[in-house]
Design a protein around this motif. Sequence first.
Motif, short mmCIF file in Angstrom:
data_model
loop_
_atom_site.label_atom_id
_atom_site.label_comp_id
_atom_site.label_asym_id
_atom_site.label_seq_id
_atom_site.Cartn_x
_atom_site.Cartn_y
_atom_site.Cartn_z
N MET B 12 -7.87 -44.07 20.84
CA MET B 12 -7.63 -45.52 20.88
C MET B 12 -6.91 -45.92 19.60
SD MET B 12 -11.59 -46.68 20.39
CE MET B 12 -12.14 -45.30 21.41
N GLY B 13 -6.26 -47.06 19.62
CA GLY B 13 -5.40 -47.44 18.51
C GLY B 13 -6.11 -48.03 17.32
N SER B 14 -7.36 -48.47 17.52
CA SER B 14 -8.05 -49.12 16.41
C SER B 14 -9.55 -49.06 16.65
CB SER B 14 -7.59 -50.58 16.31
OG SER B 14 -8.39 -51.29 15.39
N ASP B 15 -10.34 -49.15 15.57
CA ASP B 15 -11.79 -49.17 15.77
C ASP B 15 -12.21 -50.45 16.50
OD1 ASP B 15 -10.97 -50.38 13.31
OD2 ASP B 15 -13.08 -50.68 12.84
N SER B 16 -11.34 -51.46 16.46
CA SER B 16 -11.68 -52.69 17.19
C SER B 16 -11.57 -52.50 18.70
CB SER B 16 -10.76 -53.83 16.74
OG SER B 16 -9.42 -53.53 17.08
N ASP B 17 -10.97 -51.41 19.15
CA ASP B 17 -10.91 -51.11 20.59
C ASP B 17 -12.19 -50.44 21.07
OD1 ASP B 17 -8.31 -52.06 20.70
OD2 ASP B 17 -7.41 -50.09 20.38
N LEU B 18 -13.11 -50.14 20.11
CA LEU B 18 -14.31 -49.39 20.47
C LEU B 18 -15.16 -50.16 21.49
CD1 LEU B 18 -15.15 -46.62 19.64
CD2 LEU B 18 -16.54 -47.57 17.83
N ASP B 19 -15.24 -51.48 21.33
CA ASP B 19 -16.02 -52.25 22.30
C ASP B 19 -15.48 -52.05 23.71
OD1 ASP B 19 -17.81 -53.33 20.52
OD2 ASP B 19 -16.49 -55.02 20.01
N ALA B 20 -14.16 -52.13 23.83
CA ALA B 20 -13.55 -52.01 25.16
C ALA B 20 -13.65 -50.59 25.71
CB ALA B 20 -12.08 -52.45 25.10
N MET B 21 -13.68 -49.59 24.82
CA MET B 21 -13.64 -48.20 25.28
C MET B 21 -15.02 -47.55 25.36
SD MET B 21 -10.61 -47.64 26.15
CE MET B 21 -10.64 -45.87 26.39
N VAL B 39 -9.60 -42.45 16.50
CA VAL B 39 -8.66 -43.57 16.36
C VAL B 39 -7.33 -43.01 15.91
CG1 VAL B 39 -8.11 -45.67 15.07
CG2 VAL B 39 -10.44 -45.28 15.89
N LEU B 40 -6.31 -43.26 16.68
CA LEU B 40 -4.97 -42.75 16.40
C LEU B 40 -3.99 -43.87 16.69
CD1 LEU B 40 -4.83 -39.24 18.07
CD2 LEU B 40 -4.66 -39.78 15.65
N SER B 41 -2.79 -43.77 16.18
CA SER B 41 -1.80 -44.78 16.52
C SER B 41 -0.44 -44.14 16.61
CB SER B 41 -1.77 -45.91 15.48
OG SER B 41 -0.61 -46.69 15.68
N VAL B 42 0.15 -44.23 17.79
CA VAL B 42 1.46 -43.62 17.95
C VAL B 42 2.52 -44.40 17.19
CG1 VAL B 42 2.16 -44.82 20.06
CG2 VAL B 42 2.94 -42.49 19.66
N HIS B 43 2.23 -45.66 16.85
CA HIS B 43 3.21 -46.45 16.12
C HIS B 43 2.99 -46.41 14.61
CE1 HIS B 43 3.81 -48.69 20.09
NE2 HIS B 43 4.87 -47.98 19.87
N ARG B 44 1.71 -46.41 14.20
CA ARG B 44 1.46 -46.46 12.76
C ARG B 44 1.28 -45.10 12.13
NH1 ARG B 44 -1.89 -51.93 13.56
NH2 ARG B 44 -2.32 -50.83 15.49
N GLY B 60 -9.54 -26.70 23.58
CA GLY B 60 -10.53 -26.71 24.65
C GLY B 60 -10.64 -28.04 25.38
N ILE B 61 -9.84 -29.02 24.93
CA ILE B 61 -9.84 -30.32 25.63
C ILE B 61 -9.23 -30.12 27.02
CG2 ILE B 61 -8.84 -32.65 25.63
CD1 ILE B 61 -11.06 -32.22 23.52
N ARG B 62 -9.81 -30.80 28.02
CA ARG B 62 -9.30 -30.67 29.38
C ARG B 62 -8.64 -31.95 29.88
NH1 ARG B 62 -12.15 -26.63 31.69
NH2 ARG B 62 -10.36 -26.50 33.10
N VAL B 63 -9.16 -33.10 29.43
CA VAL B 63 -8.63 -34.38 29.87
C VAL B 63 -8.57 -35.30 28.66
CG1 VAL B 63 -8.92 -36.34 31.46
CG2 VAL B 63 -9.77 -34.09 32.12
N ILE B 64 -7.50 -36.12 28.57
CA ILE B 64 -7.37 -37.07 27.46
C ILE B 64 -7.36 -38.48 28.03
CG2 ILE B 64 -6.00 -37.75 25.46
CD1 ILE B 64 -4.79 -34.97 25.42
N ILE B 65 -8.21 -39.33 27.45
CA ILE B 65 -8.25 -40.74 27.84
C ILE B 65 -7.69 -41.56 26.68
CG2 ILE B 65 -9.77 -42.70 28.34
CD1 ILE B 65 -11.73 -40.71 29.63
N CYS B 66 -6.71 -42.44 26.97
CA CYS B 66 -6.10 -43.26 25.91
C CYS B 66 -6.27 -44.73 26.23
CB CYS B 66 -4.60 -42.97 25.79
SG CYS B 66 -4.23 -41.26 25.39
N GLY B 67 -6.84 -45.48 25.31
CA GLY B 67 -6.94 -46.93 25.48
C GLY B 67 -6.01 -47.63 24.52
N ALA B 68 -5.18 -48.53 25.01
CA ALA B 68 -4.25 -49.24 24.12
C ALA B 68 -3.85 -50.56 24.74
CB ALA B 68 -3.02 -48.39 23.85
N GLY B 69 -3.54 -51.54 23.89
CA GLY B 69 -3.13 -52.85 24.36
C GLY B 69 -1.68 -53.13 24.03
N ALA B 70 -1.19 -54.32 24.39
CA ALA B 70 0.18 -54.78 24.10
C ALA B 70 1.22 -53.77 24.57
CB ALA B 70 0.31 -55.11 22.63
#
Lengths: 172, 172, 172, 172, 172, 172, 172, 172
Positions: B12-21, B39-44, B60-70
């Motif tokens: 997710m892009g920010s720790d503030s996305d934690l509630d949503a994710m 927490v990662l950011s493809v822009h920052r 060993g990861i099998r599936v990646i879930i990404c949460g992002a806004g805007a």
Amino acid sequence: MTESQPRVLILMGSDSDLDAMQGAVRALGEFGVRCEVKVLSVHRAPDLALLEASRARERGIRVIICGAGAAAHLAGAVAAKTTLPVIGVPLESGALRGLDALYATVQMPPGVPVATVAIGGAHNAAILAVQMLALSEPELAERLAAYKRKLVEQVEEKDRRAQERLREDGLS
Amino acid sequence: MTESQPRVLILMGSDSDLDAMQGAVRALGEFGVRCEVKVLSVHRAPDLALLEASRARERGIRVIICGAGAAAHLAGAVAAKTTLPVIGVPLESGALRGLDALYATVQMPPGVPVATVAIGGAHNAAILAVQMLALSEPELAERLAAYKRKLVEQVEEKDRRAQERLREDGLS
Amino acid sequence: MTESQPRVLILMGSDSDLDAMQGAVRALGEFGVRCEVKVLSVHRAPDLALLEASRARERGIRVIICGAGAAAHLAGAVAAKTTLPVIGVPLESGALRGLDALYATVQMPPGVPVATVAIGGAHNAAILAVQMLALSEPELAERLAAYKRKLVEQVEEKDRRAQERLREDGLS
Amino acid sequence: MTESQPRVLILMGSDSDLDAMQGAVRALGEFGVRCEVKVLSVHRAPDLALLEASRARERGIRVIICGAGAAAHLAGAVAAKTTLPVIGVPLESGALRGLDALYATVQMPPGVPVATVAIGGAHNAAILAVQMLALSEPELAERLAAYKRKLVEQVEEKDRRAQERLREDGLS
Amino acid sequence: MTESQPRVLILMGSDSDLDAMQGAVRALGEFGVRCEVKVLSVHRAPDLALLEASRARERGIRVIICGAGAAAHLAGAVAAKTTLPVIGVPLESGALRGLDALYATVQMPPGVPVATVAIGGAHNAAILAVQMLALSEPELAERLAAYKRKLVEQVEEKDRRAQERLREDGLS
Amino acid sequence: MTESQPRVLILMGSDSDLDAMQGAVRALGEFGVRCEVKVLSVHRAPDLALLEASRARERGIRVIICGAGAAAHLAGAVAAKTTLPVIGVPLESGALRGLDALYATVQMPPGVPVATVAIGGAHNAAILAVQMLALSEPELAERLAAYKRKLVEQVEEKDRRAQERLREDGLS
Amino acid sequence: MTESQPRVLILMGSDSDLDAMQGAVRALGEFGVRCEVKVLSVHRAPDLALLEASRARERGIRVIICGAGAAAHLAGAVAAKTTLPVIGVPLESGALRGLDALYATVQMPPGVPVATVAIGGAHNAAILAVQMLALSEPELAERLAAYKRKLVEQVEEKDRRAQERLREDGLS
Amino acid sequence: MTESQPRVLILMGSDSDLDAMQGAVRALGEFGVRCEVKVLSVHRAPDLALLEASRARERGIRVIICGAGAAAHLAGAVAAKTTLPVIGVPLESGALRGLDALYATVQMPPGVPVATVAIGGAHNAAILAVQMLALSEPELAERLAAYKRKLVEQVEEKDRRAQERLREDGLS
């Protein structure tokens, strides 16, 4: 102003975007600003795209113009890898007709701006790039002033054509 | 099923996305599927984001879930750097309330899919990840079947609550 | 870099827009770029607005940032009267929540670009302005590079906070 | 990898959707993944549709792809009746051009996800299905890696074509 | 008109929809039309939902009202399983505020109509159901005529209140 | 200018619209233009509404302002029954926040125009009405000119307030 | 079932809407339900339109279908003048492609419902009308049951055609 | 009514808008109202546009009609410089098909109204202008009454054509 090095880099996701982006190439040519065109894809060939973005400044590029449609990430990804100003041109394509590209280009998060122009606004992307370059090149500033005068003349010419058509149609 | 290694990566892009994710983290927990949150950011911080994506499979990861806004590019950028399935959760934020994130996540170009769920659909992202893992793990498939039975019971329970409220309000 | 003259002009339609546009003032301050803020209205006081736009270049202004909501014409009208780069910030207001402002700012006709940022994207307008100025000021370019490094650190810090919260919530 | 049994089931509401969904059939073919195509309608023949969905797992199907337009319920209804992963392809049709189908496909309630791809994104639905299958089939994972390398080559080829066209048009 | 059997069936996806759908229950009560309320979910408990729909006619139900939000499939799925008229009430929820539910309810394919009312229009769903029943029940038709007269009186009463408020505020 | 007869008729669908429409009453009062306010409903009491519209001209009304939300038909229905200019104010309400009212008010068929102002734009409806009346009343034209000068002063006042706040916040 | 009197009234704003509304005429014919078609306009000839609506019940009409585009007020105005059920068909036209007509038709205020079908959904309007009439006519109910069986057969026929095409294209 | 002076000024951004705006010229001609057509551009030739607007009143102009597409600022800018009523015609163009022009024209801030008509509604702009002029010219008011009668006749004529077509197609 002799230009041996391209100073504007125009990126697009496919050679099929060339029709939509050609307006930028031509407009830069008219201002005597050399540009370089590259087909890149942040989704299909991300390493090349980001490498291109990260090397742009040291290669002498000053402004980067990116044209992309649909989930248009190109401009944002390039902006993530450079401190040069990045101009985004949302391209019309598919069912959402460029509204998806507009949102994906303009709604960037704090810290990483993309200077977005109209959907399909390649010509204006070039003018904006020239305005940026003109900040430190008086000669370009003069050409912009001349360009603005020509815009006024074009409006007057369009008015003449309209009057003529109205006369022909018996509407004036 | 002993799980020492996380098999689902939630970005997710920010720790503030934690509630949503958080719904994704909890749901995976209920299925006994270990996940890792970053927490990662493809822009920052694009290099970290892409490195994470490109190393996911071998870790060993099998599936990646990404949460992002805007202008939600995270899922698309990650999908560009891996052949693992990538699930995108458009997050509601700002003036366009997640419609921008939905378009930027789902409208991916041919060759690089993102499995998009509803705006704010973190819980469903986890269920989808479990469905993918269950393709080769019979035990998870059984848990999904049990989960589906529980959904039916929840509907029956909701009906009981509704009947009760209608009686209290004198409407039945 | 001593700055006695403001080089960025920030225009907005009302003092009530100051909350939304303050991010631009602060960000420019952090880069040591002097700016001047003016409340102008292309609809309520058009002569003042256009005069301000037409005199900006000779007064030493290099970039103009315009924040406006609803039928947001300010940036476009200013761009009509100057050859300086104009950055438009669509502001969220009223029933359409800034979508009207986005369309009215970004969909400019050929010849008169407005560099549009996200709805409410005042901070990014400032960063974009700095990127333009940095084209001819190496010191600003260095600050931008430092700013980009700080963005990376912020992402790492956000990740630390997320890990902590996950531990507190028993989710990791 | 010998495939006697179809492992992907492609459902659509009408034979007229075949043009839009053909990309999925072809892409699966290129990966050597057998699929079965059926015309079903959750609105016009609901029993058949739900029966098909509920029997899919025991018949050896691993992933279901559903293409539908307008009030596109097919993917959601199928997802209600199976624990297999269901991929939804919103199809462009009628006055709302697929926006209705996108909303009806992606905005699923908690518990019943549909992995939604772009409007008209049949090709990507197939790639996503292959990514899911590849989780337990190393050979498919290798083909995906090869496919990703081909995407890079395609971008390079597109760049060559663009350069050529620019030369022909005297624009480089 | 003695009513021992419910003739209108009101379905909704959750007991939390009861607030939004209560207007239908109350309005039917005022017309002396018995109704039955059930919580059902075409996504979480599809068999129950479809069974309910397919048995409605033989149980004496004449009209079915379905309230659902998001990817609102309930009304469409019910309409697929009955030849009774089905009224759909799109409910406001989540980021898209009911626009998704409106599209998913109204854009049904040829052959399977859903009589859609406004977003949140539960009261009107009941009036529409009464209008349908009144086609063969003169007494209900009379009540509808009386109801229409009351609507006129309400407008006159509202006008009186408005005049009063204007006087109080010194505006008339 | 003595005004014994109201010359502007302000119609709205409910007394609850009075808050939204009050701006029109006040603005007309400031210009010394008498108006009459009526609550009418083209849907709930159509005969009264159309009678009011058809009698308006002979009663001395010159301009009619209609405020309505949702499927806002009031302005269009009134325009159908009079040759007086009709001004429509789309009101914000419900899930679609006035976008439905805007479309329903402005998209009138050829022959029956409604002069539409912004969503919630009651104040501007009044100014527009005054502009129409001023075509034949020089005194009103002078008041409009004075009003325009006041708009300029307001902008200057807002600028002063903004400068003050910037100083207080240490931002100038 | 001998039908000497039309029981369904189909109204539309122009003879140019006949193409879009013809599906309703044909479908009613297939069910043996007589209908009457009239061109009316609530904006251009409001008295005729409202007279028609108010007299419909006494003339033996049972259901009214209204097709209209743009600021589509026809169905709502008719519903204001009758207690018969009114079905609205939003027609695609102009720049907003029927979205304006959908909003103007469906978003009716409490008390005056319009049973709205899909944009361009004339065929479904007829089926809905038949469903309403069938509430008191067992013969029509039987025809609806037969119609539903035919829908299933059509799906099977479409599946056959799809299989054939896949074989021809070498895709199965 | 002898008209030596044009009383309505029709402005548009380009001679290519003449097709879309011709309906206004013709309609005014039919009412015997002289108009003047000018091509102006608030973005490309702002000084001419604003000069034209500010001189309109003293030149005898009574109403100004402005047609513009995309970020349609023309009507708003003209309204800023005159106290005459300004009618805005949003023109369909480009990817957003006039929705951008509608928002940019209608969403004006308090104090500066634009009387907005439908997208492409040039004919209605003229009728609205005539309605304004008719406030002080009884002869024009009579012509408007006659025009309204003709609208009724047109509807009757359209009904005749529809009946004929239905007979030809064997549908009545």
